[in-house]
Design a protein around this motif. Structure first.
Motif, short mmCIF file in Angstrom:
data_model
loop_
_atom_site.label_atom_id
_atom_site.label_comp_id
_atom_site.label_asym_id
_atom_site.label_seq_id
_atom_site.Cartn_x
_atom_site.Cartn_y
_atom_site.Cartn_z
N UNK A 128 0.85 -1.19 0.00
CA UNK A 128 0.00 0.00 0.00
C UNK A 128 0.89 1.23 0.00
N UNK A 129 0.38 2.28 -0.65
CA UNK A 129 1.10 3.56 -0.67
C UNK A 129 0.07 4.68 -0.66
N UNK A 130 0.43 5.80 -0.07
CA UNK A 130 -0.49 6.94 -0.02
C UNK A 130 0.31 8.24 0.01
N UNK A 131 -0.13 9.22 -0.77
CA UNK A 131 0.40 10.58 -0.67
C UNK A 131 -0.51 11.38 0.24
N UNK A 132 0.03 12.37 0.90
CA UNK A 132 -0.76 13.24 1.79
C UNK A 132 -1.94 13.82 1.01
N UNK A 133 -3.16 13.58 1.51
CA UNK A 133 -4.35 14.09 0.85
C UNK A 133 -4.89 13.20 -0.24
N UNK A 134 -4.19 12.11 -0.57
CA UNK A 134 -4.64 11.21 -1.63
C UNK A 134 -5.20 9.92 -1.08
#
Ligand code: MN
Length: 136
Positions: free
Chosen positions: A67-73
């Protein structure tokens, strides 16, 4: 040519990782090279803290489900063969999916002479953030 023998695997520090993760340093270039390459192995549920790389980072998944996530995404599932580029200064985290190991190559550059740190680190990723259902 230099053949570097296999070095011991390093346990990722608890201040910057939740759960169990280990890494091997594959390349840490000497100036003028600033290449950095690590292989990172995450146990199920393990992930790194929120962080940003001064010059960006490329992650390439070789095994498992992550899993990966950008801030706000959105939280996004990543699989072997996927390559993810995070631009300079973009806050994000990456790790294994629940119930799955994940291994990736992490490739980035150190900063030039007299510049700031190559990465900035923030808060650990909470269970609520981590357990958000992936958008895809
Ligand atoms: Mn990163």
């Amino acid at each position: 040519m230099e053949i570097v023998p296999k070095q011991p695997t390093v346990k990722a520090p608890g201040e910057r990782f939740t759960g169990d993760a280990w890494y091997d340093v594959i390349a840490a270039g000497q100036e003028p090279s600033r290449i950095r390459v690590n292989v990172v192995r995450f146990a199920p549920g393990a992930r790194n803290a929120w962080h940003a790389h001064a010059l960006g980072q490329t992650v390439h998944v070789t095994e498992g489900i992550g899993r990966i996530q950008s801030r706000g995404g959105d939280v996004t599932e990543i699989r072997p063969g996927d390559t993810i580029h995070t631009p300079p200064g973009e806050w994000h985290w990456h790790g294994a999916a629940p119930g799955h190991f994940m291994t990736h190559l992490a490739m980035w550059e150190g900063p030039g002479e007299g510049q700031g740190p190559e990465s900035e680190w923030g808060d650990l990723v909470t269970d609520a953030e981590y357990n958000e259902p992936p958008a895809k």
